[in-house]
Write a protein that holds these residues in place. Structure first.
Motif, short mmCIF file in Angstrom:
data_model
loop_
_atom_site.label_atom_id
_atom_site.label_comp_id
_atom_site.label_asym_id
_atom_site.label_seq_id
_atom_site.Cartn_x
_atom_site.Cartn_y
_atom_site.Cartn_z
N MET A 1 0.80 -1.12 0.15
CA MET A 1 0.09 -0.03 -0.01
C MET A 1 1.02 1.11 0.15
SD MET A 1 -2.37 1.78 3.15
CE MET A 1 -2.59 0.13 3.78
N LYS A 2 0.47 2.31 -0.94
CA LYS A 2 0.99 3.50 -1.00
C LYS A 2 0.22 4.56 -0.59
CE LYS A 2 4.77 5.54 -3.63
NZ LYS A 2 5.65 5.38 -5.02
N ARG A 3 0.69 5.61 0.20
CA ARG A 3 -0.07 6.61 0.49
C ARG A 3 0.56 8.02 0.49
NH1 ARG A 3 -4.90 6.71 3.66
NH2 ARG A 3 -4.77 4.28 3.98
N ILE A 4 0.17 9.12 0.10
CA ILE A 4 0.61 10.42 0.25
C ILE A 4 0.31 10.84 1.35
CG2 ILE A 4 0.73 12.70 -1.00
CD1 ILE A 4 1.94 10.37 -2.66
N CYS A 5 1.12 11.20 2.33
CA CYS A 5 1.12 11.78 3.74
C CYS A 5 1.42 13.05 3.88
CB CYS A 5 1.82 11.12 4.56
SG CYS A 5 1.37 9.19 4.87
N GLN A 6 0.76 13.95 4.73
CA GLN A 6 0.93 15.18 5.09
C GLN A 6 1.58 15.10 6.48
OE1 GLN A 6 0.38 18.52 3.50
NE2 GLN A 6 1.86 18.87 5.02
N ILE A 7 2.71 15.67 6.99
CA ILE A 7 3.16 15.46 8.21
C ILE A 7 3.19 16.89 8.97
CG2 ILE A 7 5.16 15.01 9.62
CD1 ILE A 7 5.97 13.28 7.13
N PHE A 8 2.50 17.12 10.16
CA PHE A 8 2.51 18.35 10.84
C PHE A 8 3.28 18.14 11.96
CE2 PHE A 8 -1.50 18.00 8.34
CZ PHE A 8 -1.71 18.90 7.78
N ARG A 9 3.87 19.10 12.63
CA ARG A 9 4.51 19.15 13.63
C ARG A 9 3.70 20.00 14.72
NH1 ARG A 9 7.34 22.99 16.24
NH2 ARG A 9 7.52 25.08 15.06
N SER A 10 3.68 19.57 15.92
CA SER A 10 3.07 20.38 16.98
C SER A 10 3.78 21.61 17.58
CB SER A 10 2.90 19.41 18.44
OG SER A 10 2.53 20.15 19.54
N PRO A 11 3.33 22.68 17.81
CA PRO A 11 4.03 24.11 18.19
C PRO A 11 4.13 23.99 19.69
CG PRO A 11 1.77 24.59 17.75
CD PRO A 11 1.58 23.15 17.55
N ARG A 12 3.21 22.95 20.38
CA ARG A 12 3.41 22.67 21.93
C ARG A 12 4.38 21.74 22.43
NH1 ARG A 12 -2.98 23.21 22.99
NH2 ARG A 12 -3.20 25.34 22.29
N LYS A 13 4.54 20.71 21.38
CA LYS A 13 5.74 19.58 22.19
C LYS A 13 6.49 19.43 20.92
CE LYS A 13 2.04 17.69 25.00
NZ LYS A 13 2.02 16.96 26.28
N PRO A 14 7.85 19.73 21.46
CA PRO A 14 8.92 19.29 20.57
C PRO A 14 8.99 17.80 19.91
CG PRO A 14 9.67 20.58 22.38
CD PRO A 14 8.42 20.31 22.79
N GLU A 15 9.24 17.65 18.86
CA GLU A 15 9.14 16.09 18.32
C GLU A 15 7.86 15.50 18.44
OE1 GLU A 15 12.97 14.17 18.37
OE2 GLU A 15 14.06 15.71 19.70
N MET A 16 6.82 15.93 18.63
CA MET A 16 5.61 15.56 18.29
C MET A 16 5.16 15.68 16.90
SD MET A 16 2.03 15.95 20.25
CE MET A 16 2.30 14.84 21.94
N TYR A 17 4.65 14.67 16.11
CA TYR A 17 4.16 14.79 14.87
C TYR A 17 2.79 14.20 14.49
CZ TYR A 17 8.82 16.69 14.09
OH TYR A 17 10.04 17.44 14.09
N LEU A 18 2.12 14.78 13.58
CA LEU A 18 0.95 14.12 13.33
C LEU A 18 1.04 13.78 11.77
CD1 LEU A 18 -2.00 13.52 14.42
CD2 LEU A 18 -2.60 15.88 13.76
N TYR A 19 0.52 12.38 11.36
CA TYR A 19 0.64 12.09 10.12
C TYR A 19 -0.65 11.88 9.54
CZ TYR A 19 5.81 10.63 10.60
OH TYR A 19 6.98 10.56 10.70
N VAL A 20 -1.12 12.31 8.46
CA VAL A 20 -2.41 12.06 7.90
C VAL A 20 -2.40 11.68 6.43
CG1 VAL A 20 -3.57 13.65 9.63
CG2 VAL A 20 -2.80 14.56 7.54
N ASP A 21 -3.32 11.57 5.79
CA ASP A 21 -3.46 11.06 4.51
C ASP A 21 -3.83 12.41 3.78
OD1 ASP A 21 -5.23 10.82 1.76
OD2 ASP A 21 -4.36 8.73 2.03
N LYS A 22 -2.93 12.84 2.86
CA LYS A 22 -3.05 14.20 2.34
C LYS A 22 -4.51 14.61 1.83
CE LYS A 22 -0.40 17.49 -0.49
NZ LYS A 22 -1.45 18.46 -0.29
N ALA A 23 -5.01 13.59 1.11
CA ALA A 23 -6.35 13.90 0.48
C ALA A 23 -7.49 14.18 1.54
CB ALA A 23 -6.76 12.68 -0.40
N GLN A 24 -7.37 13.52 2.80
CA GLN A 24 -8.26 13.67 3.80
C GLN A 24 -7.81 14.67 4.68
OE1 GLN A 24 -11.10 12.01 4.47
NE2 GLN A 24 -10.62 10.83 2.67
#
Length: 96
Positions: A1-24
Protein backbone atom coordinates in the motif's frame (compact mmCIF):
# COMPACT_ATOMS: atom_id res chain seq x y z
CA UNK A 1 0.00 0.00 0.00
CA UNK A 2 1.24 3.46 -0.86
CA UNK A 3 -0.17 6.68 0.54
CA UNK A 4 0.63 10.36 0.14
CA UNK A 5 1.00 11.68 3.69
CA UNK A 6 1.02 15.19 5.08
CA UNK A 7 3.08 15.55 8.24
CA UNK A 8 2.46 18.29 10.81
CA UNK A 9 4.50 19.22 13.85
CA UNK A 10 3.09 20.37 17.16
CA UNK A 11 3.96 23.90 18.26
CA UNK A 12 3.41 22.81 21.87
CA UNK A 13 5.50 19.65 22.16
CA UNK A 14 8.91 19.29 20.52
CA UNK A 15 9.28 16.23 18.29
CA UNK A 16 5.54 15.43 18.29
CA UNK A 17 4.24 14.83 14.76
CA UNK A 18 0.87 14.07 13.23
CA UNK A 19 0.71 12.04 10.00
CA UNK A 20 -2.46 12.13 7.88
CA UNK A 21 -3.53 11.13 4.39
CA UNK A 22 -2.96 14.26 2.32
CA UNK A 23 -6.31 13.88 0.54
CA UNK A 24 -8.23 13.66 3.86
CA UNK A 25 -6.23 16.28 5.70
CA UNK A 26 -7.10 16.76 9.35
CA UNK A 27 -10.77 15.78 8.93
CA UNK A 28 -10.37 12.45 10.83
CA UNK A 29 -8.31 13.85 13.71
CA UNK A 30 -10.38 14.20 16.91
CA UNK A 31 -10.93 17.77 18.09
CA UNK A 32 -9.63 16.90 21.57
CA UNK A 33 -6.31 15.75 20.06
CA UNK A 34 -6.01 18.90 17.96
CA UNK A 35 -6.63 21.02 21.05
CA UNK A 36 -3.76 19.33 22.91
CA UNK A 37 -1.54 19.21 19.81
CA UNK A 38 -1.91 22.92 19.06
CA UNK A 39 -2.24 24.54 15.63
CA UNK A 40 -0.73 21.91 13.28
CA UNK A 41 2.29 23.28 11.45
CA UNK A 42 2.96 21.63 8.06
CA UNK A 43 6.39 20.03 7.83
CA UNK A 44 6.38 17.91 4.66
CA UNK A 45 4.46 15.77 2.23
CA UNK A 46 5.86 12.36 1.35
CA UNK A 47 4.91 9.20 -0.48
CA UNK A 48 4.85 6.50 2.14
CA UNK A 49 4.88 2.75 1.58
CA UNK A 50 5.75 -0.15 3.87
CA UNK A 51 9.39 -0.19 2.69
CA UNK A 52 10.08 3.48 3.38
CA UNK A 53 12.61 4.13 6.14
CA UNK A 54 11.54 6.60 8.81
CA UNK A 55 13.68 7.84 11.66
CA UNK A 56 11.69 6.79 14.72
CA UNK A 57 8.78 4.63 13.62
CA UNK A 58 8.10 1.85 11.14
CA UNK A 59 6.27 3.04 8.04
CA UNK A 60 3.85 0.13 8.22
CA UNK A 61 2.71 1.32 11.68
CA UNK A 62 1.96 4.76 10.25
CA UNK A 63 0.08 3.32 7.28
CA UNK A 64 -1.95 0.95 9.46
CA UNK A 65 -2.93 3.73 11.87
CA UNK A 66 -3.98 6.06 9.06
CA UNK A 67 -6.06 3.28 7.48
CA UNK A 68 -7.72 2.42 10.81
CA UNK A 69 -8.27 5.83 12.41
CA UNK A 70 -7.34 8.47 9.84
CA UNK A 71 -4.10 9.63 11.49
CA UNK A 72 -0.90 8.56 13.24
CA UNK A 73 0.46 10.50 16.22
CA UNK A 74 4.22 10.25 16.73
CA UNK A 75 5.00 11.06 20.34
CA UNK A 76 8.19 12.82 21.46
CA UNK A 77 11.07 10.55 22.44
CA UNK A 78 11.25 9.35 26.04
CA UNK A 79 14.04 10.48 28.37
CA UNK A 80 15.74 7.11 27.84
CA UNK A 81 15.59 7.53 24.05
CA UNK A 82 17.04 11.05 24.34
CA UNK A 83 19.92 9.76 26.51
CA UNK A 84 20.58 6.95 24.05
CA UNK A 85 20.61 9.43 21.14
CA UNK A 86 23.01 11.73 22.99
CA UNK A 87 25.33 8.84 23.89
CA UNK A 88 25.42 7.74 20.24
CA UNK A 89 26.33 11.28 19.15
CA UNK A 90 29.08 11.47 21.76
CA UNK A 91 30.56 8.16 20.56
CA UNK A 92 30.46 9.34 16.93
CA UNK A 93 32.22 12.59 17.81
CA UNK A 94 34.86 10.82 19.89
CA UNK A 95 35.58 8.29 17.16
CA UNK A 96 35.43 10.64 14.20
Amino acid sequence: MKRICQIFRSPRKPEMYLYVDKAQGLAEVPEALLTQFGEPQPVMVLALDANRKLARVRAVEVLDAIAAQGFFLQMPPTDAELRQRENARSREQAGG
